[in-house]
Write an enzyme that holds these catalytic residues in place. Structure first.
Site, PDB file in Angstrom:
ATOM      1  N   LYS A   1     111.803  54.213  51.127  1.00 35.13           N
ATOM      2  CA  LYS A   1     111.343  52.830  50.898  1.00 35.13           C
ATOM      3  C   LYS A   1     112.404  52.118  50.073  1.00 35.13           C
ATOM      4  CE  LYS A   1     107.668  50.307  51.942  1.00 35.13           C
ATOM      5  NZ  LYS A   1     106.973  50.304  53.241  1.00 35.13           N
TER       6      LYS A   1
ATOM      7  N   ASP B   1     108.985  44.798  55.446  1.00 37.62           N
ATOM      8  CA  ASP B   1     107.752  44.973  54.676  1.00 37.62           C
ATOM      9  C   ASP B   1     107.418  43.577  54.159  1.00 37.62           C
ATOM     10  OD1 ASP B   1     106.002  47.344  53.474  1.00 37.62           O
ATOM     11  OD2 ASP B   1     106.259  45.912  51.847  1.00 37.62           O
TER      12      ASP B   1
END
Length: 450
Positions: free
Chosen positions: A125, A165
């Site tokens: 991430k 995201d």
């Protein structure tokens, strides 16, 4: 003090000030106790202490110039958490709330989510505390180019493949992809979430929301019920919420809410999807404008929410879909949902329910789908984009959607069967965590101490 408690205490000392990360780790550790009681090899190989420590943490300065010619500085992050079953895979988040702890929580969850898909992708991430809201296209381009100037040396199609995201859509991916290509001279599938003409996958935009509904559909079918006729509350107004609402309509359900950071809409006759898409995907406008367009809709600003609560969860419903952000649904919200007759909660966001809320759902034995299982459709379709890029072809929307539907069914069956194996058939938190962990942990054991 138990082994798991000792591990968590040690983690809090070595990684101070990261409460969301601790929360994610604690939830997984608690679920793993029955597995560790049954199989001793994970203790012998010290898998827990290895899996909670990222393989690599990258932090860097992102300097860029705004439209007034002033130098601005943000922080950039990429956590390459685990590559035991494939290259690191996970989104980039651009939002003021981004910190090392937030990225680590998201990256840790990504390990098990990616494992559950059955695809060859590890967990990672990244992101920045940069806020795209209110910025011009040129400012966003300059920031993205500066961000990728550092990140490009750490990513690649078989190494680490970031996606979008919160705050990172096709525009941002485009600017980063263009700069990566400029720096490396290579046209390759290093980022997913690309636009269709230059390597993107059809159905990727819809995938997380669609996948969450497919997962809920599997839960309902297993319990002799259907989506048709169900009243649904949805939080959020981004991609996940919008396409959750769209897929609910396609299956005969009635979504009546959506929300953003400033308030929520309750439209008893059903959210007007066309209006919502226009406001959020085209105009980037506040939801208060929705109530100006639809006189029978009610807008409630955050300032009018009950103290310590999220008012969207006060609307009576059959099914709830938290699709906004982490910890948006607390214990009081959960009790309100249960009181109003909610029978299913499917998480479209990452860890949107607090531990107390999750406990309330599990104790009530309603159908509860944790985010790492229910919202895995987005990353699964990102991997399908990688596969299309590698073979230099593009599948039809229908082909991608069929694959997505199959993946979500398999995730549900895997989590459900694992929960049954450990004597807690209603507990998909335990089932998803054990199933996701076991695959990664076994791969780590096979590959030695690395």
């Amino acid at each position: 003090m138990s082994y798991f408690e000792q591990t968590l205490t040690k983690l809090q000392k070595s990684s101070p000030g990261q409460p969301e990360f601790y929360q994610a780790v604690q939830e997984v550790l608690e679920s793993l106790e029955p597995l560790f009681a049954k199989e001793k090899k994970y203790l012998e190989h010290n898998i827990i202490e290895r899996i909670i420590e990222p393989e690599r943490q990258i932090m860097f300065r992102v300097a860029w110039i705004d439209d007034q010619g002033k130098v601005q500085v943000n922080k950039g992050y990429r956590i390459e958490f685990n590559s035991a079953i494939g290259p690191y895979k996970g989104g980039l988040r651009f939002h003021p709330s981004v910190s090392s702890g937030i990225i680590k929580f998201l990256g840790f969850e990504q390990i098990f989510k990616n494992s559950l898909t059955g695809l060859a992708i590890g967990g990672g991430k990244g992101g920045s505390d940069f806020d795209p809201k209110g910025k011009s296209n040129n400012e966003i381009m300059r920031f993205c180019q500066s961000f990728i100037n550092e990140l490009y040396r750490h990513i690649g199609p078989t190494t680490d493949v970031p996606a979008g995201d919160i705050g990172v859509g096709g525009r941002e991916i485009g600017y980063m992809f263009g700069q990566y290509k400029r720096l490396t001279g290579r046209y390759e599938g290093v980022l997913t979430g690309k636009k269709i003409p230059w390597g993107g996958s059809l159905a990727r935009t819809e995938a997380t929301g669609y996948g969450t509904v497919y997962f809920a559909q599997n839960m309902l079918t297993n319990n002799g019920q259907a989506l048709e006729g169900k009243t649904c509350v949805v939080s959020g107004a981004g991609n996940v919420a919008i396409y959750t609402i769209e897929k609910l309509y396609q299956n005969g359900a009635l979504p009546v809410t959506c929300s953003d950071s400033r308030g929520f809409i309750y439209h008893k006759s059903g959210i007007n999807l066309e209006t919502l898409k226009q406001l959020k995907e085209v105009e980037s406008a506040c939801l208060s404008k929705y109530a100006q367009i639809h006189n029978d809709a009610v807008y409630t600003p955050v300032s009018n929410y009950p103290a310590g609560r999220n008012a969207v969860w006060s609307v009576p419903c059959d099914l709830a879909f938290p699709c906004a952000t982490q910890n948006e649904l607390n214990q009081a919200d959960a009790q309100e949902l249960l009181k109003n007759g909610c029978i299913l909660v499917a998480e479209g966001a990452n860890m949107p329910s607090t531990p107390e809320a999750v406990e309330a759902f599990l104790n009530a034995k309603i159908m509860y789908a944790p985010g790492k299982a229910a919202n895995a459709g987005g990353v699964a379709t990102s991997q399908l984009e990688m596969a299309q890029n590698a073979s230099m072809i593009q599948w039809s929307f229908e082909e991608v959607d069929v694959r997505l539907k199959t993946i979500m069914k398999n995730i549900y069956l895997t989590a459900s069967e694992t929960a049954q194996e450990f004597g807690q058939p209603h507990n998909l938190v335990l089932g998803a965590n054990i199933a996701g962990f076991r695959k990664v942990a076994d791969a780590m054991i096979d590959q030695g101490v690395v």
